[in-house]
Design a protein around this motif. Structure first.
Motif, mmCIF file in Angstrom:
data_model
loop_
_atom_site.group_PDB
_atom_site.id
_atom_site.type_symbol
_atom_site.label_atom_id
_atom_site.label_comp_id
_atom_site.label_asym_id
_atom_site.label_seq_id
_atom_site.Cartn_x
_atom_site.Cartn_y
_atom_site.Cartn_z
ATOM 1 N N LEU A 58 -11.453 0.610 50.242
ATOM 2 C CA LEU A 58 -10.805 -0.614 50.690
ATOM 3 C C LEU A 58 -11.054 -1.743 49.690
ATOM 4 C CD1 LEU A 58 -11.644 -0.314 54.483
ATOM 5 C CD2 LEU A 58 -9.534 0.333 53.303
ATOM 6 N N ARG A 338 -5.454 -0.190 56.178
ATOM 7 C CA ARG A 338 -5.082 0.395 54.890
ATOM 8 C C ARG A 338 -3.693 -0.094 54.464
ATOM 9 N NH1 ARG A 338 -8.202 4.397 52.843
ATOM 10 N NH2 ARG A 338 -9.592 5.600 54.227
ATOM 11 N N ASP A 341 -4.085 -3.933 53.530
ATOM 12 C CA ASP A 341 -5.289 -4.329 52.804
ATOM 13 C C ASP A 341 -4.974 -5.036 51.491
ATOM 14 O OD1 ASP A 341 -8.061 -4.457 52.950
ATOM 15 O OD2 ASP A 341 -8.332 -2.694 51.683
#
Length: 376
Positions: A58, A338, A341
């Motif tokens: 991430l 996700r 992000d």
């Protein structure tokens, strides 16, 4: 960058209402390093979640973009620079290319309105060259609303001068007139009516007047998502309504929508507004109600049915991530994190005094839980 939840309404909301909340969400807001004792409470184990986020690839906290909700569109950035140089024709063409796709027309106008609010030299040239151009009139109206918000300022009312309030109301009254001009020129275009929703907030339209305005929007585009999210703001308690009225509006929106139109966002947004406004609500309980779990499930189905290229999805994902986090649905939440992000200029993060902290701590907590459960 033009936004799903409209820039003009969100800016006004931030100006008039934004504040850091003091709740029992120590992990999310970073207010305390203590470990809550309630079941399901978020614990402030800073190193573990951060390592989990890094392990899952991430985006590091110091690389998060707090100015955009998603990666900026290169075409948008090109148009910004072009009109800034004085080429109003490029802006006019950019807007006209949207055709009768009202969602895209509204988004593109937002790009131009941002630039016009900063420097309207090119817009005034456009208006002089084409005084009856509906697009120019709409961009002008939106720019005036942004200028009004700038005059009012970002501070709470008690720190805002009477001169600022007076200037705000004068400019907002001009914006309303500009909206009406754009409406007359625009025919069946709903966008100038949607823009007037910001005037309804700032000038305090009564319920009957707002319903009349909303009827004009609906008969032109009954499923316009930006229109619905703007109108929801009006019906919230912090503006001209109540939690009950906002919830009712959200339910009605879902009933008339179909998969892929993303109107299932409305109940989530109404719930988020209520939880944000009521300091004594425990989000760890509130968001786990059967009704909200079902609403999140419906929204996930809606997102799956939408066109993957639909620019509006990203704003929906931001709010989905937040509710899934509170519902302890960590894998589903991490899927949303996700997808978004790197870019965090969106609700729910912007409703915090420290948007980056809210985002990172909730995201990283989900990452840690997924890893602990053996997922990736």
């Amino acid at each position: 960058m033009a936004r799903l939840i409209p820039l003009l309404v969100i800016a006004l909301g931030v100006y008039f209402w934004l504040k850091a909340r003091k709740k029992t969400t120590e992990f999310v807001e970073g207010a305390s390093g203590a470990t809550p004792s309630a079941p399901g409470a978020r614990r402030s184990r800073k190193s573990g979640p951060a390592r989990a986020a890094a392990e899952l690839g991430l985006v590091p906290a110091d690389e998060l973009d707090t100015a955009h909700a998603a990666a900026p569109d290169p075409r948008d950035e090109e148009i910004r620079a072009t009109v800034r140089s004085g080429n109003w024709q490029a802006g006019a063409d950019f807007l006209a290319e949207a055709g009768r796709d009202w969602q895209e027309r509204y988004r593109r106008a937002g790009v131009l309105q941002d630039e016009a609010a900063a420097d309207d030299t090119w817009l005034l040239a456009w208006r002089t060259a084409q005084p009856k151009d509906a697009g120019a009139a709409f961009v002008h109206a939106g720019a005036l609303i942004s200028v009004a918000a700038d005059i009012r300022g970002a501070k709470q009312a008690k720190y805002t001068t009477q001169e600022q309030f007076a200037g705000f109301h004068r400019m907002m009254a001009q914006a309303r007139e500009a909206c009406h001009e754009a409406q007359e020129l625009g025919g069946d275009d709903p966008c100038p009516y949607i823009a007037e929703i910001s005037c309804a907030l700032g000038l305090g339209y009564g319920h009957d007047d707002f319903r009349a305005l909303w009827a004009e929007v609906e008969k032109r585009d009954a499923h316009h998502l930006a229109a619905h999210t703007s109108a929801l703001q009006y019906w919230c308690r912090k503006w001209r309504g109540s939690h009950e009225l906002a919830e009712r509006f959200a339910r009605e929106a879902v009933q008339k929508g179909s998969p892929g139109q993303l109107l299932s966002l409305l109940p989530l947004y109404a719930a988020f507004e209520q939880e944000s406004a009521e300091q004594d609500l425990d989000p760890d309980v509130f968001y786990k109600s059967p009704e909200l779990i079902a609403a999140v499930d419906a929204c996930l189905i809606d997102v799956a049915a939408a066109d993957p290229e639909d620019r509006r999805i990203v704003r929906v994902r931001h709010l989905l991530a937040w509710l899934l986090y509170w519902q302890d649905r960590y894998e589903a939440a991490l899927e949303q994190y996700r997808a978004i992000d790197g870019y965090i200029d969106s609700a729910p993060w912007t409703y915090s005094g420290d948007p980056k902290a809210r985002y990172v701590r909730s995201r990283d907590f989900c990452a840690a839980q997924v890893l602990a459960a053996g997922g990736n």
